[in-house]
Design an enzyme around this catalytic site. Structure first.
Site, mmCIF file in Angstrom:
data_model
loop_
_atom_site.group_PDB
_atom_site.id
_atom_site.type_symbol
_atom_site.label_atom_id
_atom_site.label_comp_id
_atom_site.label_asym_id
_atom_site.label_seq_id
_atom_site.Cartn_x
_atom_site.Cartn_y
_atom_site.Cartn_z
ATOM 1 N N GLY A 40 0.969 -1.310 -0.184
ATOM 2 C CA GLY A 40 0.022 0.096 -0.399
ATOM 3 C C GLY A 40 0.991 1.399 -0.196
ATOM 4 N N CYS A 41 0.634 2.125 0.691
ATOM 5 C CA CYS A 41 1.412 3.651 0.541
ATOM 6 C C CYS A 41 2.483 2.865 1.476
ATOM 7 C CB CYS A 41 0.142 4.756 1.678
ATOM 8 S SG CYS A 41 0.877 6.053 1.309
#
Length: 183
Positions: free
Chosen positions: A14-15
């Site tokens: 993800g981020c």
């Protein structure tokens, strides 16, 4: 002091602000670099990554001492601190740039990653099958400076409070013995 046992691990979960913040807190981790890998565009910029058309994932490169923390332990923490069962998504972040991926740099890492995924699936740790990509590491491009050490410099920002803090709380609770005394 950096030891001779320095190794590299590259994960996308993800981020990269989230994964960077998690792995920076581990004993034996010397440096975590946010960047981009897994795509076809050379020297991508963040504005290109956000389109989802570069093939790159937001990823982190971890430099770690294998005598203090081993690759299997890093994998355990990786799987425990993001959702590896959602394709091209983590929470509200959507697109191929947010996919779950392990970018191995040798056959041992490849085997350990596949073995961990199989074990977690067989044990039913997650309600759904793991969709984490396991692929050879290609070029890794450092993200822009303002992405580096993001959480430590912006911990009061809303995204950090609502998305990263719960991951750090889980890390603190589940892997307390693996944490640095101070960050």
């Amino acid at each position: 002091m950096i030891k001779n046992n320095l190794n590299i691990a590259v994960f996308a979960g993800g981020c990269f602000w989230c994964t960077e913040a998690v792995f920076q807190r581990l004993e034996g981790v010397y440096r975590v670099i946010s960047g981009y890998t897994g795509g076809s565009i050379k020297n991508p910029a963040y504005r290109e990554i956000t389109t989802g058309r570069t093939g790159h994932a937001e990823a982190i490169m971890i430099e770690y001492d294998s005598e203090t923390i081993n690759y299997n332990e890093l994998l355990e923490i990786f799987f425990a601190t993001h959702d590896p069962t959602t394709l091209n998504r983590q929470g509200a972040d959507r697109g191929t740039q947010y996919r779950s991926a392990i970018f191995y740099n040798n056959e041992n890492q490849k085997e350990l990653a596949h073995s961990m995924i199989e074990k977690l699936n067989v044990e039913g740790v997650f309600d759904n099958p793991i969709v984490t990509e396991v692929t050879a590491l290609g070029p890794f491009y450092n993200a822009e400076d303002y992405h580096q050490d993001y959480y430590n410099q912006n911990s009061k920002q809303g995204y950090c409070q609502f998305v990263i803090n719960p991951k750090l709380s889980k890390l603190q609770h589940t892997f307390k013995s693996k944490l640095k005394k101070e960050i």
